[in-house]
Design an enzyme around this catalytic site. Structure first.
Site, PDB file in Angstrom:
ATOM      1  N   CYS A   1      20.474 103.007-132.630  1.00 26.21           N
ATOM      2  CA  CYS A   1      20.249 103.727-133.904  1.00 26.21           C
ATOM      3  C   CYS A   1      21.262 104.832-134.176  1.00 26.21           C
ATOM      4  CB  CYS A   1      18.823 104.273-133.975  1.00 26.21           C
ATOM      5  SG  CYS A   1      18.447 105.525-132.749  1.00 26.21           S
TER       6      CYS A   1
ATOM      7  N   LYS B   1       6.423 103.734-126.353  1.00 24.01           N
ATOM      8  CA  LYS B   1       7.046 104.625-127.335  1.00 24.01           C
ATOM      9  C   LYS B   1       6.409 104.391-128.692  1.00 24.01           C
ATOM     10  CE  LYS B   1      11.423 105.809-129.504  1.00 24.01           C
ATOM     11  NZ  LYS B   1      12.886 105.780-129.430  1.00 24.01           N
TER      12      LYS B   1
ATOM     13  N   LYS C   1       6.111 108.362-124.647  1.00 22.11           N
ATOM     14  CA  LYS C   1       6.786 109.220-125.628  1.00 22.11           C
ATOM     15  C   LYS C   1       6.134 109.090-126.979  1.00 22.11           C
ATOM     16  CE  LYS C   1      11.222 109.469-127.905  1.00 22.11           C
ATOM     17  NZ  LYS C   1      12.403 108.732-128.233  1.00 22.11           N
TER      18      LYS C   1
HETATM   19  C1  PBG Z   1      16.444 106.612-130.135  1.00 22.05           C
HETATM   20  C2  PBG Z   1      15.621 107.771-129.713  1.00 22.05           C
HETATM   21  C3  PBG Z   1      14.788 108.600-130.486  1.00 22.05           C
HETATM   22  C4  PBG Z   1      14.343 109.615-129.643  1.00 22.05           C
HETATM   23  C5  PBG Z   1      14.880 109.359-128.381  1.00 22.05           C
HETATM   24  N1  PBG Z   1      15.647 108.208-128.451  1.00 22.05           N
HETATM   25  C6  PBG Z   1      14.467 108.595-131.913  1.00 22.05           C
HETATM   26  C7  PBG Z   1      13.726 107.503-132.545  1.00 22.05           C
HETATM   27  O1  PBG Z   1      13.262 106.566-131.909  1.00 22.05           O
HETATM   28  O2  PBG Z   1      13.645 107.558-133.764  1.00 22.05           O
HETATM   29  C8  PBG Z   1      13.471 110.784-130.039  1.00 22.05           C
HETATM   30  C9  PBG Z   1      13.603 111.994-129.178  1.00 22.05           C
HETATM   31  C10 PBG Z   1      13.081 113.250-129.789  1.00 22.05           C
HETATM   32  O3  PBG Z   1      12.439 113.264-130.856  1.00 22.05           O
HETATM   33  O4  PBG Z   1      13.311 114.297-129.168  1.00 22.05           O
HETATM   34  N2  PBG Z   1      15.756 105.504-130.551  1.00 22.05           N
END
Ligand code: PBG
Length: 330
Positions: free
Chosen positions: A123, A200, A253
């Site tokens: 991303c 996640k 997460k």
């Molecule tokens: C990449 C990623 C994200 C986060 C960690 N790796 C963002 C998302 O999935 O949109 C979020 C970490 C944070 O909010 O501190 N995919």
């Protein structure tokens, strides 16, 4: 005969309280995230508006900042990259001279002992901001799963080649742990562990991160690949899949709003459990602290303790560097 429980007996003095303390946040449990920018401006150091105290850093500024943090006892970092150019397939994510690859090489040169974790995702490198490849069919846009796996595996291998100690896929494509494991083994990196962002959620708490990493999806959202916040049994299915695919760590997460999930994963599996205290969790504490509404240090520590108490072995937290600098964790 005593007829009621006198819990206060063990709380009388600080020393007694320490003697019976069950959980602790230790320096070696914490991983600090960094946002490294591919830029010719060596002095580039841009505050992230929604994350007070956090910066986008040029490689040179990153080196200075991590150098100081290592002196203060920093043991582990997780790296995110902001490339010069983005495209439809996230090429900079797996380029050998990509920004994360450069930052990893720098870390291993300067601080061989530092544990370097890399976030594996597309991303930050795709112009559309999604974590996988897009396919347009009959006007409908979908994030392609299987075609994305090849690119994630390529990213992980290029991180390992640069010297990463652990790769951490955060994309939530199905089968990516297996694809990455196979590719690492094939390239001779059978000793490099995979820390899977196994559970996640599609969380609004990532808002500030998307400013930090410039990775907001240009259209749509991530709900077709990240999990529904309403679900907990599904967390077991996700974690089980990653265990079968030979993940070495399981991550949950966000952390704070998902303590029940951390506990469940801890009880169900015997792999190390990581929790990511994400950007929004950090920003909310910082914002309230800056307003004088809460004691920021105390609330941050209490949040970290809650995450440990729920069963996390290690925590990715934006408080890490500052807490070490001020001796709040040792
Ligand atoms: C990449 C990623 C994200 C986060 C960690 N790796 C963002 C998302 O999935 O949109 C979020 C970490 C944070 O909010 O501190 N995919």
């Amino acid at each position: 005969m005593a007829d009621f429980f006198r819990g206060r007996r063990l709380r009388r003095t600080a020393a007694l309280r320490e003697l019976v303390r069950e959980n602790e946040v230790r320096a070696q449990d914490l991983i600090m995230p960094y946002f490294v920018v591919d830029t010719d401006d060596a002095s580039f150091r841009k505050p992230i508006g929604s994350m007070p105290g956090q910066y986008q850093l040029s490689l040179q500024e990153f080196e200075k900042q991590v150098g100081a943090a290592v002196k203060n006892g920093l043991r582990s970092v997780i790296l995110f990259g902001i490339p010069k150019t983005k495209d439809g397939v996230g090429s900079e994510g797996y380029a050998d001279d990509g920004i994360v690859q450069k930052a990893v090489r720098l870390c291993k040169q300067r601080w061989p002992e530092l544990v370097v974790v890399t976030d594996v995702c597309l991303c930050e490198y795709t112009d559309h901001g999604h974590c996988g490849l897009l396919r347009k069919e009959n006007g409908e846009v979908t994030v392609e799963n299987d075609a994305t796996l090849t690119l994630l595996a390529r990213t992980a291998v290029s991180h390992a080649k640069a010297g990463a100690d652990i790769v951490a896929p955060s994309d939530m494509m199905d089968g990516r742990v297996l694809a990455i494991r196979e590719a690492l083994d094939e390239a001779g990196f059978d000793n490099i562990p995979v820390m899977s962002y196994a559970v996640k959620y599609a969380s609004a708490f990532y808002g500030p991160f998307r400013e930090a990493a410039e990775s907001a999806p240009q259209s749509g959202d991530r709900k077709s690949y990240q999990m529904d916040p309403a679900n907990s049994r599904e967390a077991l299915r996700e974690a089980t899949a990653d265990v079968l695919e030979e993940a070495d760590f399981l991550m949950v997460k966000p952390a704070g709003p998902y303590l029940d999930i951390i506990r469940m994963v801890r009880d169900e599996f015997d792999l190390p459990v990581a929790a990511y205290q994400v950007s929004g969790e950090y920003s909310m504490i910082m914002a309230a602290a800056q307003n004088g509404w809460i004691n920021g240090d105390a609330v941050a520590m209490e949040s970290l303790l809650g995450i440990k108490r729920a069963g996390a072995d290690l925590i990715i937290s934006y408080f890490t560097e500052d807490f070490l600098a001020r001796g709040l964790v040792k």
